[in-house]
Design a protein around this motif. Structure first.
Motif, short mmCIF file in Angstrom:
data_model
loop_
_atom_site.label_atom_id
_atom_site.label_comp_id
_atom_site.label_asym_id
_atom_site.label_seq_id
_atom_site.Cartn_x
_atom_site.Cartn_y
_atom_site.Cartn_z
N UNK A 272 0.84 -1.20 0.00
CA UNK A 272 0.00 0.00 0.00
C UNK A 272 0.88 1.25 0.00
N UNK A 273 1.93 1.22 0.82
CA UNK A 273 2.81 2.39 0.90
C UNK A 273 3.60 2.57 -0.39
N UNK A 274 3.98 1.45 -1.02
CA UNK A 274 4.69 1.45 -2.30
C UNK A 274 3.85 2.19 -3.34
N UNK A 275 2.58 1.80 -3.47
CA UNK A 275 1.69 2.44 -4.42
C UNK A 275 1.36 3.87 -4.01
N UNK A 276 1.38 4.15 -2.72
CA UNK A 276 0.92 5.45 -2.24
C UNK A 276 1.77 6.59 -2.81
N UNK A 277 3.04 6.31 -3.10
CA UNK A 277 3.90 7.37 -3.65
C UNK A 277 3.30 7.88 -4.96
N UNK A 278 2.84 6.94 -5.81
CA UNK A 278 2.26 7.34 -7.09
C UNK A 278 0.89 7.99 -6.89
N UNK A 279 0.14 7.50 -5.90
CA UNK A 279 -1.16 8.13 -5.62
C UNK A 279 -0.97 9.57 -5.13
N UNK B 196 2.69 -0.25 -12.99
CA UNK B 196 3.06 -0.92 -11.73
C UNK B 196 1.98 -1.91 -11.33
N UNK B 197 0.72 -1.51 -11.53
CA UNK B 197 -0.38 -2.42 -11.23
C UNK B 197 -0.34 -3.65 -12.14
N UNK B 198 -0.04 -3.41 -13.43
CA UNK B 198 0.04 -4.52 -14.38
C UNK B 198 1.15 -5.50 -14.01
N UNK B 199 2.27 -4.97 -13.54
CA UNK B 199 3.37 -5.85 -13.09
C UNK B 199 2.88 -6.73 -11.94
N UNK B 200 2.09 -6.12 -11.05
CA UNK B 200 1.55 -6.91 -9.93
C UNK B 200 0.59 -7.99 -10.43
N UNK B 201 -0.19 -7.67 -11.46
CA UNK B 201 -1.10 -8.69 -12.02
C UNK B 201 -0.29 -9.85 -12.60
#
Lengths: 117, 256
Positions: free
Chosen positions: B44-51, B199-204
């Motif tokens: 969550x914190x990883x993604x939060x930077x982009x958010x 980044x989301x696609x990499x997670x998928x």
């Protein structure tokens, strides 16, 4: 877990969710998706983003509580997740506060060196 | 605690899948689950930077986001949302199958989840190639051409851009003719878009590898009512990937 079980294979772990509940949660999520697409096409006069975020948070809550078992889980796991949300809020608040301090300088620089607004 | 639990490797009743450093299966399950939740916190914190980057740019340049968002296909985004929700549902069902020892259904649900994940990436590929074709990319370079329906272009954008009609009757805006500061910012929107969805696609894709691994283990007969930790924890990761998309979809596709 129990001091009386010699065969630890006998003990019950985890929480099995009824299939009907999973189907209902999935149905709710699809309905909320349809709702957010619908409200996204309307002009809500500045309320678009809050409405979209309320719907997204409702969907996220459904996923967390049921699909991710948080409703039936040890509260500590839910607390970890809420902590992550809290830290994201702090992150946003600090960056927003900081950016607010120099945004006017950036705009002035942009107009002077790149042109336009 | 029972004394037999300390008798490492010599207790005939001790399940094979109970690691030697745990007393009970319940303890093993709870420890693993705690670990996964801490991992999800870091995600969550990883993604939060982009958010946060998204929030800052959108709050400073709402008109840029409004303009650039129209190049995203809402229908594709909505279909992808439902596909991902379906995969979350089948994975949650798979956890139930594993807990009940329903091996065939478990395999089937994992397969459906994998197919949905593949479908999501397929739609993402169509969207990405469309953007590469149209040049709606990051950085706002001068060769980029943005096309749009005239009715969808806000009045204030029309004022700052050169426009002409192309043979398809579509209203086209050459970005080189856009106001330079505006052009730069439109590029920032697509930068944020590609970073977040990428980044989301990499997670998928990582999730797909995870599901294949879980299917191989299912085939081997690893999972049963007392041993489903990997399925449960894999599902938690997958649901988080779904959660992030739940927020990405309205934030990127539904800006009006």
């Amino acid at each position: 877990m129990s001091d009386h079980t010699h065969d630890s294979g006998e003990e019950h772990i985890g929480h099995v969710l009824p299939l009907s509940l999973l189907v209902k949660v999935f149905g709710g999520l699809v309905l909320l998706t349809a709702l957010t697409v619908f409200t996204g096409t309307m002009n809500l006069h500045g309320w678009d983003l809050p409405v979209a975020m309320v719907i997204a948070t409702s969907k996220a809550s459904l996923v967390c509580l049921f699909f991710m078992h948080l409703k039936y889980d040890k509260p500590f796991n839910g607390m970890i997740f809420l902590l992550s949300v809290l830290f994201v809020g702090l992150f946003l608040a600090f960056v927003g506060y900081d950016a607010g301090q120099y945004q006017d300088d950036i705009k002035a620089y942009t107009i002077e060196h790149i042109g336009g607004e | 605690m029972s004394t037999t639990a300390n008798d490492h490797g010599h207790d005939p009743n001790r399940p094979k899948h109970l690691a030697h450093h745990f007393e009970t299966l319940g303890q093993q399950f709870d420890s693993g689950k705690l670990g996964i939740w801490v991992f999800l916190l870091t995600e969550v914190l990883f993604f939060s930077a982009l958010f946060v980057a998204y929030t800052m740019y959108r709050s400073n340049y709402p008109e840029v986001f409004q303009y650039a968002s129209q190049f995203l296909d809402t229908k594709m985004g909505a279909i992808n949302t439902v596909v991902l929700l379906l995969s979350s549902f089948t994975f949650a069902w798979a956890v139930r199958n594993a807990m009940l020892g329903e091996k065939r259904k478990l395999m089937l649900n994992l397969l459906v989840t994998l197919v949905c994940a593949g479908g999501f990436m397929g739609i993402k590929y169509v969207e990405y190639s469309h953007k590469f074709h149209d040049g709606t990319l990051w950085g706002g370079n001068a060769s980029t051409i943005f096309k749009a329906d005239p009715a969808e272009i806000p009045a204030e954008i029309k004022e700052v851009s050169e426009a002409w009609n192309n043979p398809e009757g579509k209203f086209s805006v050459a970005v080189r003719d856009l106001d330079p500061a505006f052009r730069q910012k439109v590029g920032v929107f697509f930068g944020v878009y590609f970073c977040l969805t990428g980044l989301h696609g990499i997670h998928v894709m990582l999730g797909m590898i995870l599901i294949i691994w879980l299917m191989m283990r299912t085939k081997r007969g690893d999972f049963g009512p007392t041993n489903f930790n990997a399925i449960d924890f894999g599902a938690l990761y997958w649901h988080l990937v779904d959660l992030i998309w739940i927020f990405l979809f309205p934030l990127l596709y539904l800006i009006t």
